[in-house]
Design a protein around this motif. Structure first.
Motif, PDB file in Angstrom:
ATOM      1  N   LYS A 583     -28.921-113.197  14.484  1.00  0.00           N
ATOM      2  CA  LYS A 583     -28.579-114.423  15.196  1.00  0.00           C
ATOM      3  C   LYS A 583     -29.731-114.804  16.104  1.00  0.00           C
ATOM      4  O   LYS A 583     -30.275-113.956  16.776  1.00  0.00           O
ATOM      5  CB  LYS A 583     -27.307-114.242  16.021  1.00  0.00           C
ATOM      6  CG  LYS A 583     -26.058-114.023  15.185  1.00  0.00           C
ATOM      7  CD  LYS A 583     -24.822-113.851  16.068  1.00  0.00           C
ATOM      8  CE  LYS A 583     -23.558-113.641  15.224  1.00  0.00           C
ATOM      9  NZ  LYS A 583     -22.340-113.513  16.103  1.00  0.00           N
ATOM     10  N   ARG A 586     -30.685-121.753  18.737  1.00  0.00           N
ATOM     11  CA  ARG A 586     -31.288-122.933  18.139  1.00  0.00           C
ATOM     12  C   ARG A 586     -32.409-123.476  19.012  1.00  0.00           C
ATOM     13  O   ARG A 586     -33.222-124.291  18.556  1.00  0.00           O
ATOM     14  CB  ARG A 586     -30.219-124.034  17.941  1.00  0.00           C
ATOM     15  CG  ARG A 586     -29.174-123.649  16.914  1.00  0.00           C
ATOM     16  CD  ARG A 586     -28.229-124.827  16.666  1.00  0.00           C
ATOM     17  NE  ARG A 586     -28.912-125.951  16.036  1.00  0.00           N
ATOM     18  CZ  ARG A 586     -29.078-126.085  14.724  1.00  0.00           C
ATOM     19  NH1 ARG A 586     -28.628-125.141  13.912  1.00  0.00           N
ATOM     20  NH2 ARG A 586     -29.709-127.129  14.224  1.00  0.00           N
ATOM     21  N   THR A 588     -34.872-121.868  19.992  1.00  0.00           N
ATOM     22  CA  THR A 588     -36.063-121.020  19.845  1.00  0.00           C
ATOM     23  C   THR A 588     -37.306-121.879  19.709  1.00  0.00           C
ATOM     24  O   THR A 588     -37.326-122.856  18.962  1.00  0.00           O
ATOM     25  CB  THR A 588     -35.931-120.128  18.609  1.00  0.00           C
ATOM     26  OG1 THR A 588     -34.772-119.308  18.759  1.00  0.00           O
ATOM     27  CG2 THR A 588     -37.162-119.246  18.422  1.00  0.00           C
ATOM     28  N   THR A 634     -41.130-118.674  13.598  1.00  0.00           N
ATOM     29  CA  THR A 634     -40.763-120.084  13.405  1.00  0.00           C
ATOM     30  C   THR A 634     -42.013-120.916  13.377  1.00  0.00           C
ATOM     31  O   THR A 634     -42.967-120.683  14.122  1.00  0.00           O
ATOM     32  CB  THR A 634     -39.845-120.561  14.540  1.00  0.00           C
ATOM     33  OG1 THR A 634     -40.511-120.348  15.789  1.00  0.00           O
ATOM     34  CG2 THR A 634     -38.521-119.798  14.534  1.00  0.00           C
ATOM     35  N   PHE A 638     -35.901-125.827  15.910  1.00  0.00           N
ATOM     36  CA  PHE A 638     -34.759-126.271  15.116  1.00  0.00           C
ATOM     37  C   PHE A 638     -34.379-127.691  15.510  1.00  0.00           C
ATOM     38  O   PHE A 638     -34.474-128.083  16.687  1.00  0.00           O
ATOM     39  CB  PHE A 638     -33.551-125.345  15.332  1.00  0.00           C
ATOM     40  CG  PHE A 638     -33.731-123.989  14.689  1.00  0.00           C
ATOM     41  CD1 PHE A 638     -33.383-123.801  13.348  1.00  0.00           C
ATOM     42  CD2 PHE A 638     -34.237-122.921  15.401  1.00  0.00           C
ATOM     43  CE1 PHE A 638     -33.547-122.557  12.770  1.00  0.00           C
ATOM     44  CE2 PHE A 638     -34.413-121.688  14.812  1.00  0.00           C
ATOM     45  CZ  PHE A 638     -34.064-121.498  13.483  1.00  0.00           C
ATOM     46  N   ARG A 644     -27.085-124.504   9.838  1.00  0.00           N
ATOM     47  CA  ARG A 644     -26.839-123.440  10.820  1.00  0.00           C
ATOM     48  C   ARG A 644     -27.195-122.080  10.261  1.00  0.00           C
ATOM     49  O   ARG A 644     -27.638-121.203  10.991  1.00  0.00           O
ATOM     50  CB  ARG A 644     -25.361-123.496  11.230  1.00  0.00           C
ATOM     51  CG  ARG A 644     -25.009-122.474  12.297  1.00  0.00           C
ATOM     52  CD  ARG A 644     -23.580-122.617  12.732  1.00  0.00           C
ATOM     53  NE  ARG A 644     -23.277-121.643  13.752  1.00  0.00           N
ATOM     54  CZ  ARG A 644     -22.068-121.494  14.325  1.00  0.00           C
ATOM     55  NH1 ARG A 644     -21.060-122.298  13.928  1.00  0.00           N
ATOM     56  NH2 ARG A 644     -21.855-120.574  15.239  1.00  0.00           N
ATOM     57  N   THR A 670     -27.905-119.565  13.543  1.00  0.00           N
ATOM     58  CA  THR A 670     -28.299-120.158  14.833  1.00  0.00           C
ATOM     59  C   THR A 670     -27.066-120.346  15.687  1.00  0.00           C
ATOM     60  O   THR A 670     -25.999-120.770  15.218  1.00  0.00           O
ATOM     61  CB  THR A 670     -28.994-121.494  14.600  1.00  0.00           C
ATOM     62  OG1 THR A 670     -28.133-122.369  13.908  1.00  0.00           O
ATOM     63  CG2 THR A 670     -30.281-121.303  13.790  1.00  0.00           C
TER      64      THR A 670
END
Length: 833
Positions: A583, A586, A588, A634, A638, A644, A670
């Motif tokens: 997990k 979002r 991030t 990443t 996001f 999700r 997320t």
């Protein structure tokens, strides 16, 4: 009708002619003008001025057509009509113009003719002589033959020299080169010419000097004087005044018996200083030469050669005396004589003999020095030096001759024998006498050597490295090891076997096998590089001699890795076939660390190099994967459009051929929480509230069990380090030499929750690394270090040449290393608790 000539008319005609001639002669000068000039004057030289001398007007010379006529001579002179001068047109040679006459005077007669009125002048030009010619002999060489018996004072006429010049310029005297036997006397002839006579002043001797070479010189009286020469060669004629003489009066000649008929005994040489028939010599025996001698030797009367006429036998007749006379062929013959003594010498006509009394063959190659091999006797029937013999054998042989008694010799060993170098010797005994020429005889014996087991088997190399690919088939041929023994028969037959040695309670004979006859080495099992990497042992080759000899060689078996192990995903930890769920918030940021995939490969370094790549990804624009360290980050933040749930399938592929791989599926969800995304370990503080209660209990339980396990291992190692066995080396590992495990995971740094830390710890420790959680100096973060686990490497062998010895120092170092690892593991467990 012809007119009639009367006497009166004839008188008138004669009178008229006389009157004309008288008138003409009256105009001719009756006087003669004289001039004198030397010969050889240069062209153009002026002799005189005729106009002045004759009282003529220079201006009228051309009008009166003045001309010059030379009577009976070449035109050497001419008149210059402008000046009236008489000049030389061509050089005048007095000797040529006067025809080499020796008269004192030489004239050129000229006439000067003028017209209007006609006048003729007579001119005489006297050519005076100069000394321009040297005396010359009619012959350049004058030959005289004079007998050596001619008495002294005898005169011999010589041809005189001629000089074209006259007066004082002609030949005046003669000179003769210096001579012991001759001089000259100059005579004057009736015409005043000079000539010379040769006078003998000493008796000649042809034998001393057969030819006399003299130089006769004629000198004129000119200034400077000129001369001419002629060679006078006097050849002395021989008279028979010398008797023949021999080179030596007494001759001593030696000749061998049995000389063939016609052999030359001596060549007599008598010489006579005379020549011609006076020097021709005839040889003959005198009356004092015996008939026996004349029957045995022949004398050639012309050459003086004495040759063998009959058989010579030293035992019958040893000395021959003779007297030879040499007589010349002169009118009154003269003679000389000499004596010859011929000695007959004994001939070396008997060959020496050799007899082998004893010969020992074959013999062992290790026979002792000075051992007698053979006994030989020699003999010769001749006497003196012809009967003295010498015995010898070829050089460069390990034997020598030793004289034991008169004409008996022993052949003994002088150097060590080696059958492998020379299996047999052909020994030639040669006996030679001291005659001239020497005679000899020989006998050849063959000495055979018996083999002794004195050579150990020899391998081409003392160390062999054999590379064996893992997963080999049992019974596969690894190599053929062949030794060589130069001995013969049973001493040459070799047996191969492996020197027994146990490695990890396993005998070498259980791992490898060797054919005892041909040395073929086989593998008895399949080897695994990940378990055994190499073996070190010895193979011995032993011959069948008595006593047997042997040698060994060191064998180094190297197991070559194959890519037979696929990578294993150790992080993130998951159950077999399960999906890893993670997990992340979002919120991030871009570049944040989402997860890190770690895979291990137990193959060798080359095959265990792992690269990572996405096999499947929900959104390729959202995540990136580092192909070398497996970090997933990443690529952007996001958005509300992003689903999700994100599904990532990562494949870890090794570097082998063909490549093997493993995959892991990560399901990312997320959440809208305050939990921060993963970031770099050294930059994001560790959040403790991400642990749930269940995870916390699980970590505490696993930590307790791990702590107890570590304590047990620590106590066991301490007990073993305190009780080493003094009589034995450290126990070998499974591998015979080196067993090594080395992880290929690079050191890494992560920040995560405690559950992630513990899963990473378990994965790393399974593959040989220790993961220790340590606080960062700032106090707000934790660092996880992946540390390599130490490996032991020992091997024991009884071979002095190649066995690795492991001492107490190595054992102590291993214990210390294990303690260090356990202390780090213990520290990590404490941090977890």
């Amino acid at each position: 009708m012809r007119p009639v000539v009367t006497m009166e008319s004839l008188r008138r005609y004669v009178l008229l002619v006389v009157l004309v001639l008288f008138s003409f002669v009256r105009n001719i000068s009756s006087s003669v003008t004289h001039y004198s000039i030397p010969e050889e004057m240069k062209e153009g030289s002026v002799v005189a001025n005729l106009a002045t001398d004759l009282g003529l007007d220079v201006k009228t010379l051309n009008q009166r057509k003045m001309r010059l006529d030379i009577i009976a001579n070449k035109k050497y002179l001419d008149v210059n009509k402008e000046t009236g001068e008489l000049y030389i047109v061509e050089k005048i040679d007095r000797e040529y113009n006067c025809n080499y006459k020796s008269s004192a005077s030489c004239y050129l007669k000229l006439e000067i003719i003028l017209e209007s009125p006609v006048r003729i002048f007579n001119i005489e030009v006297e050519i005076l002589d100069i000394n321009d010619n040297a005396p010359q002999f009619r012959r350049d060489v004058i030959h005289l033959d004079i007998s050596e018996s001619t008495p002294k004072g005898e005169r011999f006429s010589l041809s005189n020299a001629v000089d074209p010049d006259v007066g004082s310029n002609s030949v005046k005297t003669y000179h003769l080169s210096e001579s012991e036997y001759f001089n000259i006397e100059v005579q004057t002839g009736r015409d005043g010419s000079k000539f010379a006579e040769l006078i003998l002043k000493k008796t000649l001797d042809r034998e001393q000097q057969a030819v006399h070479n003299l130089i006769l010189t004629a000198v004129d009286g000119g200034t400077p004087a000129r001369s001419g020469t002629a060679s006078v060669i006097v050849r002395v004629l021989d008279t028979n005044d010398n008797a023949p003489t021999f080179d030596e009066v007494i001759h001593n000649v030696k000749i061998m018996e049995n000389s063939p008929i016609g052999s030359l005994a001596i060549h007599l040489n008598a010489t006579d200083l005379d020549e011609g028939s006076n020097s021709d010599i005839l040889y003959s025996y005198s009356l004092y030469t015996s008939e026996k001698t004349q029957q045995t030797f022949n004398l050639n009367p012309s050459t003086g050669e004495i040759t063998v006429k009959g058989m010579l036998n030293y035992e019958d007749f040893r000395i021959y005396d003779m007297e030879v006379i040499a007589t010349d062929h002169g009118a009154t013959s003269l003679s000389g004589q000499c004596t010859i003594k011929i000695l007959v010498e004994d001939m070396n006509d008997n060959h020496p003999e050799i007899s082998i009394k004893s010969f020992q063959s074959p013999v062992n190659e290790n026979i002792e020095l000075d051992t007698v091999i053979a006994v030989v006797s020699v003999s010769d029937k001749d006497s003196g030096d012809n009967g003295v013999v010498d015995l010898h054998i070829p050089d460069n042989m390990p034997f020598k001759l030793r004289e034991s008694s008169d004409n008996y010799f022993e052949l003994v060993v002088s150097e060590p024998l080696d059958r492998e170098k020379v299996p047999e010797y052909d020994i030639t005994f040669t006996v030679t006498d001291r005659g001239s020429p020497p005679l000899s005889d020989n006998e050849t014996m063959t000495l055979e050597l018996l083999d002794v087991n004195d050579n150990v088997p020899q391998f081409p190399r003392s160390f062999y490295t054999i590379r064996v690919m893992e997963n080999n088939a049992p019974g596969a041929l690894l190599s053929s090891l062949t030794a060589f023994d130069p001995d013969l028969h049973e001493n040459q037959y070799l047996v191969y076997f492996i020197l027994e040695k146990e490695i990890a309670n396993t005998s070498m004979s259980m791992l490898f096998s060797i054919n005892p006859e041909n040395g073929n080495l086989y593998a008895l099992k399949t080897f695994d590089y990940e378990i055994e990497k190499e073996f070190l042992f010895h193979i011995e080759a032993r011959d069948s001699g008595s006593p047997p000899l042997s040698s060994n060689v060191t064998i180094h078996i190297v197991i070559v890795d194959q890519n037979d192990n696929a990578p294993v995903i150790v992080s993130p930890w998951r159950a077999h076939g399960s999906v890893v769920e993670e997990k992340i918030p979002r919120s991030t940021d871009k570049g944040s660390l989402v997860a890190k995939v770690i895979a291990l490969d137990t193959d060798s370094v080359h095959n265990s190099r792992i690269t990572y790549q996405f096999l499947q990804v929900t959104d390729a624009t959202l995540f990136s994967l580092d192909q070398y360290n497996g970090e997933i980050r990443t690529m952007r933040m996001f958005s509300y459009r992003d689903p999700r749930h994100q599904r990532l399938v990562v494949v870890a592929k090794d570097n082998g051929e063909p490549a093997l791989s493993a995959t892991v599926t990560i399901k990312l969800s997320t959440v809208e929480t305050v939990v921060k995304a993963y970031s770099d370990m050294t930059e994001v503080p560790l959040e403790y509230d991400i642990f749930s209660d269940l995870n916390l209990y699980l970590v505490i339980g696993l930590g307790s069990v791990s702590f107890l396990l570590l304590i047990t291992i620590l106590v066991t190692i301490v007990l073993k380090c305190q009780k080493p066995k003094p009589s034995k080396a450290a126990p070998p590992c499974r591998n015979s030499v080196i067993s090594e495990r080395n992880s290929t995971i690079a050191d890494s740094t992560l920040v995560s929750n405690d559950a992630y830390w513990y899963s990473l710890f378990l994965a790393e420790t399974r593959k040989g690394k220790l993961v220790v959680r340590q606080p960062v100096p700032k106090g707000s973060r934790y660092v996880v270090s992946s540390l390599p686990r130490g490996t032991g490497l020992t091997d024991t062998s009884d071979s002095a040449a190649s066995t690795l010895q492991v001492g107490n120092g190595i054992a102590i170092k291993k214990c210390t290393h294990h303690l260090s690892i356990l202390s780090r593991m213990l520290l990590y467990a404490v941090n977890i608790l």
